[in-house]
Design a protein around this motif. Structure first.
Motif, PDB file in Angstrom:
ATOM      1  N   ALA A  51     -54.636  21.577   5.502  1.00 18.06           N
ATOM      2  CA  ALA A  51     -55.253  22.886   5.281  1.00 18.06           C
ATOM      3  C   ALA A  51     -54.870  23.507   3.942  1.00 18.06           C
ATOM      4  O   ALA A  51     -55.739  23.998   3.217  1.00 18.06           O
ATOM      5  CB  ALA A  51     -54.891  23.833   6.416  1.00 18.06           C
ATOM      6  N   ASP A  52     -53.594  23.514   3.609  1.00 13.90           N
ATOM      7  CA  ASP A  52     -53.171  24.236   2.406  1.00 13.90           C
ATOM      8  C   ASP A  52     -53.868  23.747   1.135  1.00 13.90           C
ATOM      9  O   ASP A  52     -54.467  24.553   0.424  1.00 13.90           O
ATOM     10  CB  ASP A  52     -51.649  24.194   2.259  1.00 13.90           C
ATOM     11  CG  ASP A  52     -51.173  25.186   1.224  1.00 13.90           C
ATOM     12  OD1 ASP A  52     -51.463  26.391   1.388  1.00 13.90           O
ATOM     13  OD2 ASP A  52     -50.543  24.754   0.249  1.00 13.90           O
ATOM     14  N   PRO A  53     -53.855  22.447   0.844  1.00  6.34           N
ATOM     15  CA  PRO A  53     -54.547  22.031  -0.385  1.00  6.34           C
ATOM     16  C   PRO A  53     -56.057  22.245  -0.326  1.00  6.34           C
ATOM     17  O   PRO A  53     -56.691  22.550  -1.340  1.00  6.34           O
ATOM     18  CB  PRO A  53     -54.202  20.547  -0.539  1.00  6.34           C
ATOM     19  CG  PRO A  53     -53.667  20.103   0.773  1.00  6.34           C
ATOM     20  CD  PRO A  53     -53.150  21.323   1.470  1.00  6.34           C
ATOM     21  N   LEU A  54     -56.650  22.127   0.855  1.00  9.62           N
ATOM     22  CA  LEU A  54     -58.102  22.319   0.971  1.00  9.62           C
ATOM     23  C   LEU A  54     -58.496  23.772   0.766  1.00  9.62           C
ATOM     24  O   LEU A  54     -59.495  24.066   0.105  1.00  9.62           O
ATOM     25  CB  LEU A  54     -58.602  21.815   2.321  1.00  9.62           C
ATOM     26  CG  LEU A  54     -58.534  20.308   2.522  1.00  9.62           C
ATOM     27  CD1 LEU A  54     -58.989  19.936   3.918  1.00  9.62           C
ATOM     28  CD2 LEU A  54     -59.371  19.581   1.475  1.00  9.62           C
ATOM     29  N   LEU A  55     -57.734  24.695   1.324  1.00 14.87           N
ATOM     30  CA  LEU A  55     -58.106  26.088   1.121  1.00 14.87           C
ATOM     31  C   LEU A  55     -57.787  26.526  -0.297  1.00 14.87           C
ATOM     32  O   LEU A  55     -58.488  27.366  -0.863  1.00 14.87           O
ATOM     33  CB  LEU A  55     -57.487  27.001   2.170  1.00 14.87           C
ATOM     34  CG  LEU A  55     -55.991  27.224   2.135  1.00 14.87           C
ATOM     35  CD1 LEU A  55     -55.662  28.454   1.326  1.00 14.87           C
ATOM     36  CD2 LEU A  55     -55.496  27.408   3.549  1.00 14.87           C
ATOM     37  N   ARG A  56     -56.784  25.926  -0.913  1.00 13.19           N
ATOM     38  CA  ARG A  56     -56.516  26.219  -2.329  1.00 13.19           C
ATOM     39  C   ARG A  56     -57.706  25.746  -3.170  1.00 13.19           C
ATOM     40  O   ARG A  56     -58.115  26.419  -4.112  1.00 13.19           O
ATOM     41  CB  ARG A  56     -55.242  25.541  -2.811  1.00 13.19           C
ATOM     42  CG  ARG A  56     -53.996  25.962  -2.084  1.00 13.19           C
ATOM     43  CD  ARG A  56     -53.589  27.398  -2.336  1.00 13.19           C
ATOM     44  NE  ARG A  56     -52.623  27.796  -1.328  1.00 13.19           N
ATOM     45  CZ  ARG A  56     -52.642  28.941  -0.691  1.00 13.19           C
ATOM     46  NH1 ARG A  56     -53.562  29.837  -0.946  1.00 13.19           N
ATOM     47  NH2 ARG A  56     -51.742  29.225   0.225  1.00 13.19           N
ATOM     48  N   GLN A  57     -58.263  24.603  -2.802  1.00 15.47           N
ATOM     49  CA  GLN A  57     -59.454  24.086  -3.482  1.00 15.47           C
ATOM     50  C   GLN A  57     -60.617  25.066  -3.305  1.00 15.47           C
ATOM     51  O   GLN A  57     -61.331  25.371  -4.252  1.00 15.47           O
ATOM     52  CB  GLN A  57     -59.812  22.710  -2.905  1.00 15.47           C
ATOM     53  CG  GLN A  57     -61.076  22.096  -3.432  1.00 15.47           C
ATOM     54  CD  GLN A  57     -61.442  20.812  -2.680  1.00 15.47           C
ATOM     55  OE1 GLN A  57     -60.690  20.292  -1.868  1.00 15.47           O
ATOM     56  NE2 GLN A  57     -62.623  20.311  -2.951  1.00 15.47           N
ATOM     57  N   ALA A  58     -60.789  25.578  -2.099  1.00 16.51           N
ATOM     58  CA  ALA A  58     -61.889  26.500  -1.815  1.00 16.51           C
ATOM     59  C   ALA A  58     -61.750  27.800  -2.598  1.00 16.51           C
ATOM     60  O   ALA A  58     -62.744  28.373  -3.049  1.00 16.51           O
ATOM     61  CB  ALA A  58     -61.953  26.798  -0.319  1.00 16.51           C
ATOM     62  N   PHE A  59     -60.524  28.269  -2.794  1.00 12.10           N
ATOM     63  CA  PHE A  59     -60.316  29.527  -3.501  1.00 12.10           C
ATOM     64  C   PHE A  59     -60.118  29.335  -4.998  1.00 12.10           C
ATOM     65  O   PHE A  59     -60.131  30.303  -5.750  1.00 12.10           O
ATOM     66  CB  PHE A  59     -59.164  30.309  -2.871  1.00 12.10           C
ATOM     67  CG  PHE A  59     -59.587  31.043  -1.631  1.00 12.10           C
ATOM     68  CD1 PHE A  59     -59.996  32.356  -1.700  1.00 12.10           C
ATOM     69  CD2 PHE A  59     -59.635  30.394  -0.416  1.00 12.10           C
ATOM     70  CE1 PHE A  59     -60.431  33.025  -0.558  1.00 12.10           C
ATOM     71  CE2 PHE A  59     -60.062  31.049   0.730  1.00 12.10           C
ATOM     72  CZ  PHE A  59     -60.465  32.368   0.656  1.00 12.10           C
ATOM     73  N   ALA A  72     -67.677  28.204   0.722  1.00 14.56           N
ATOM     74  CA  ALA A  72     -66.378  27.570   0.482  1.00 14.56           C
ATOM     75  C   ALA A  72     -65.232  28.510   0.835  1.00 14.56           C
ATOM     76  O   ALA A  72     -64.274  28.120   1.512  1.00 14.56           O
ATOM     77  CB  ALA A  72     -66.266  27.127  -0.979  1.00 14.56           C
ATOM     78  N   ARG A  73     -65.335  29.755   0.380  1.00 18.97           N
ATOM     79  CA  ARG A  73     -64.263  30.720   0.649  1.00 18.97           C
ATOM     80  C   ARG A  73     -64.166  31.034   2.139  1.00 18.97           C
ATOM     81  O   ARG A  73     -63.069  31.140   2.685  1.00 18.97           O
ATOM     82  CB  ARG A  73     -64.493  31.991  -0.155  1.00 18.97           C
ATOM     83  CG  ARG A  73     -64.466  31.756  -1.657  1.00 18.97           C
ATOM     84  CD  ARG A  73     -63.146  32.122  -2.275  1.00 18.97           C
ATOM     85  NE  ARG A  73     -63.056  31.680  -3.649  1.00 18.97           N
ATOM     86  CZ  ARG A  73     -63.293  32.440  -4.710  1.00 18.97           C
ATOM     87  NH1 ARG A  73     -63.665  33.698  -4.551  1.00 18.97           N
ATOM     88  NH2 ARG A  73     -63.145  31.941  -5.926  1.00 18.97           N
TER      89      ARG A  73
END
Length: 149
Positions: A51-59, A72-73
């Motif tokens: 989750a952490d790297p994926l949501l960082r990618q989204a933001f 994405a956000r």
């Protein structure tokens, strides 16, 4: 991409990802849609360890005119809420302005708030929004979450 991945056709999903990059002229033009798909898949499969790297990618996507930025956000914020990450509330707040003109994003963020706060009324609000959008799979998933509270 998303549909192929959800029906467990990784080769087809990869093909659609490459086609999207080709049409967009490279990976920069597909960053938001790729972030959306990756976050949605992690959420769908309960892969919260990523989750952490994926949501960082989204933001990290910062193309305000990209039509997939809101998706994405919202998907990133919902993934953070589902994974129980400590900054989930902040990410939800950051994504909220994008819901003003995007009904899918609003429905997704209502579900994310319901998840995060264990709030049945937010999940009900999300279910109603999915019904207005004629999104039965999203509605059914949200109903399942609400029943689990």
């Amino acid at each position: 991409m998303l549909a192929c991945a959800l029906i467990d056709e990784p080769e087809s999903a990869a093909l659609w990802r490459s086609r999207a990059a080709e049409v967009a002229g490279g990976t920069l033009g597909t960053a938001a849609v790729a972030a959306f798909v990756d976050a949605r898949l992690a959420l769908h499969y309960g892969q919260y360890d990523t989750a952490d790297p994926l949501l960082r990618q989204a933001f990290a996507v910062s193309a305000p005119l990209d039509p997939y930025l809101a998706y994405a956000r919202a998907a990133g914020a919902e993934l953070a809420a589902a994974a129980g990450l400590p900054d989930a509330a902040d990410l939800l707040a950051a994504a909220t302005p994008l819901a003003e003109e995007n009904a899918w994003t609003a429905a997704c963020l209502a579900r994310a708030r319901g998840r995060l706060h264990k709030d049945r009324s937010e999940l009900t609000r999300s279910i109603e929004a999915w019904e207005r959008l004629d999104a039965p799979a999203e509605r059914d998933h949200t109903e399942t979450l609400r029943a689990q509270l």
